[in-house]
Design a protein around this motif. Structure first.
Motif, PDB file in Angstrom:
ATOM      1  N   MET A   1       0.840  -1.185   0.000  1.00 10.21           N
ATOM      2  CA  MET A   1       0.000   0.000   0.000  1.00 10.21           C
ATOM      3  C   MET A   1       0.883   1.246   0.000  1.00 10.21           C
ATOM      4  N   ASN A   2       0.479   2.250  -0.778  1.00 16.48           N
ATOM      5  CA  ASN A   2       1.180   3.535  -0.797  1.00 16.48           C
ATOM      6  C   ASN A   2       0.226   4.634  -0.377  1.00 16.48           C
ATOM      7  N   LEU A   3       0.715   5.524   0.462  1.00 17.67           N
ATOM      8  CA  LEU A   3      -0.122   6.620   0.929  1.00 17.67           C
ATOM      9  C   LEU A   3      -0.360   7.649  -0.184  1.00 17.67           C
ATOM     10  N   LEU A   4      -1.560   8.251  -0.136  1.00 15.92           N
ATOM     11  CA  LEU A   4      -1.938   9.353  -1.025  1.00 15.92           C
ATOM     12  C   LEU A   4      -2.295  10.543  -0.154  1.00 15.92           C
ATOM     13  N   TYR A   5      -2.018  11.751  -0.620  1.00 10.44           N
ATOM     14  CA  TYR A   5      -2.091  12.925   0.235  1.00 10.44           C
ATOM     15  C   TYR A   5      -2.956  14.025  -0.399  1.00 10.44           C
ATOM     16  N   SER A   6      -3.162  15.086   0.375  1.00  7.51           N
ATOM     17  CA  SER A   6      -3.652  16.352  -0.164  1.00  7.51           C
ATOM     18  C   SER A   6      -2.469  17.295  -0.289  1.00  7.51           C
ATOM     19  N   ASN A   7      -2.517  18.140  -1.276  1.00  5.52           N
ATOM     20  CA  ASN A   7      -1.432  19.105  -1.479  1.00  5.52           C
ATOM     21  C   ASN A   7      -1.862  20.452  -0.900  1.00  5.52           C
ATOM     22  N   ILE A   8      -1.819  20.535   0.429  1.00  9.89           N
ATOM     23  CA  ILE A   8      -2.259  21.740   1.128  1.00  9.89           C
ATOM     24  C   ILE A   8      -1.154  22.181   2.084  1.00  9.89           C
ATOM     25  N   LEU A   9      -0.672  23.396   1.908  1.00 14.98           N
ATOM     26  CA  LEU A   9       0.359  23.922   2.803  1.00 14.98           C
ATOM     27  C   LEU A   9      -0.185  24.070   4.212  1.00 14.98           C
ATOM     28  N   PRO A  10       0.633  23.819   5.229  1.00 14.90           N
ATOM     29  CA  PRO A  10       2.085  23.578   5.150  1.00 14.90           C
ATOM     30  C   PRO A  10       2.456  22.108   4.891  1.00 14.90           C
ATOM     31  N   LEU A  11       1.463  21.264   4.536  1.00 13.32           N
ATOM     32  CA  LEU A  11       1.752  19.867   4.247  1.00 13.32           C
ATOM     33  C   LEU A  11       1.649  19.599   2.749  1.00 13.32           C
ATOM     34  N   GLY A  12       2.365  20.387   1.965  1.00 14.91           N
ATOM     35  CA  GLY A  12       2.384  20.178   0.531  1.00 14.91           C
ATOM     36  C   GLY A  12       3.052  18.864   0.168  1.00 14.91           C
TER      37      GLY A  12
END
Length: 387
Positions: A1-12
């Motif tokens: 499994m690979n994690l998928l994220y949101s691209n929202i600062l400060p967690l870009g």
């Protein structure tokens, strides 16, 4: 499994990381079938999913939605889902289903190729993640994608269980689900219209008299939208905006209406007298001056603005997602903005009810005017169209 994220600062996102939305789009583009089970959707994400399905020529799609049967569903979202479901069913590619057995809050996506599930996504992301809007622009989601066959099979199996009759039903077969009325903003900012709190509307409702009139709304059926012999849309209460323009340079405003009432009604005792203004309070809390005019007292309209009644009725249909306001009716050659019987049936209202109260309200000139309640309702079975 690979994690998928949101691209929202400060967690870009960093190099090598992928967003949830991009990964879903990528998986769909490499699939010929998709099955999804989520808790919530948005109107925009439903439309985006339909666009993607069409663009990539997806042969099979099932969307199961989990929370609205219990919580109630916003009406614009509901009507959008019903229309897309009808499109998919007619094309023989799939359907939209609603979970009824319980509140389902999971978010699962399964992607197929040649009848074999090849990947799956699980996590926090509802369908709204595929279409960014103001409401979810700063909402951070985390999901994971797997291509491990046993995990894909397990997720796919659960999605199919949720889509089974034991758990869910196709949206057009659902009964008993509460629809949440959308706010009609078409009257916002109109100088001659005020808005009352619902508690005040309910107070006026308690003062209704027995003087009441049912005003049928005359509109064509969907198949009659292009019948231009002058006996259909140009004489329709809500579609006069499609008649010939008053000026060669300017089309009629889409909200324009000419609400004509038959003599059978205007001659009844107690019907409002010609050219004598009164206040109406609508069932959704707007108030404005109205009157009856023209030969035989046949025109019912707001005082001083022929668009107000249209903004009230057509604005509600637009808020419900049943029609989109048209900027130029003469350019609307497909008549997509024309109000039809089918739209009114979908909304559940096809008549106005005008009921006098025993109350009065003071206007800006100090005159005490009668107050009437104006409701948008469904006609009872014994009510026919008036000639």
């Amino acid at each position: 499994m690979n994690l998928l994220y949101s691209n929202i600062l400060p967690l870009g996102t960093k190099e090598g990381q992928e967003t949830v939305s991009n990964q879903i789009s990528e998986e769909i583009s490499n699939s010929d079938a998709i099955e999804i089970a989520v808790g919530y959707v948005s109107k925009a994400s439903l439309e985006e999913l339909d666009r993607i399905v069409t663009e990539h020529q997806i042969r099979h799609v099932i969307l199961t939605i989990g929370m609205y049967f219990v919580e109630g569903m916003p009406e614009a979202m509901y009507h959008t889902a019903v229309a897309i479901n009808q499109k998919w069913v007619a094309a023989g590619i799939g359907e939209i289903r609603m979970v009824r057995a319980f509140k389902y809050h999971g978010k699962l996506y399964a992607f197929y190729k040649d009848q074999q599930v090849k990947s799956a996504i699980i996590g926090s992301a509802n369908l709204g993640v595929i279409k960014q809007e103001a409401a979810n622009r700063r909402q951070y989601e985390v999901s994971a994608i797997t291509v491990e066959q046993s995990e894909c099979d397990e997720i796919a199996t659960l999605i199919r269980k949720l889509a089974s009759p034991a758990c869910s039903a196709r949206i057009d077969e659902i009964t008993g689900m509460t629809l949440i009325r959308e706010v009609n903003v078409s009257l916002t900012g109109v100088d001659t219209v005020d808005q009352l709190p619902q508690t005040q509307v309910e107070l006026f409702e308690k003062h209704k008299t027995d003087i009441s009139f049912i005003l049928p709304i005359k509109v064509p059926a969907y198949a009659e939208r292009h019948m231009d012999d002058g006996k259909h849309y140009t004489k329709s209460n809500l579609n006069v905006s499609y008649a010939a323009p008053r000026s060669a340079r300017k089309s009629r405003d889409w909200y324009e209406t000419q609400f004509t009432v038959s003599k059978k009604i205007t001659l009844l005792p107690g019907y409002p007298e010609k050219n004598i203004a009164f206040y109406v309070i609508t069932d959704d809390g707007y108030t404005f001056k109205a009157h009856t005019t023209s030969d035989g007292n046949k025109q019912f309209s707001a005082v001083g603005d022929e668009l107000i009644l249209g903004r009230w009725i057509k604005g509600r249909l637009a808020a419900a997602g049943l029609v989109t306001p048209v900027n130029d009716t003469q350019l609307d050659v497909d008549r997509t903005g024309m109000i039809t019987k089918e739209m009114l049936a979908a909304y559940g209202c096809n008549t106005l009810v005008l009921t006098k109260t025993n109350q009065k309200m003071e206007d800006e000139e100090g005159n005490m005017l009668d107050v009437w309640i104006l409701s948008f309702e469904a006609a009872s079975q014994d009510e026919g169209d008036e000639a």
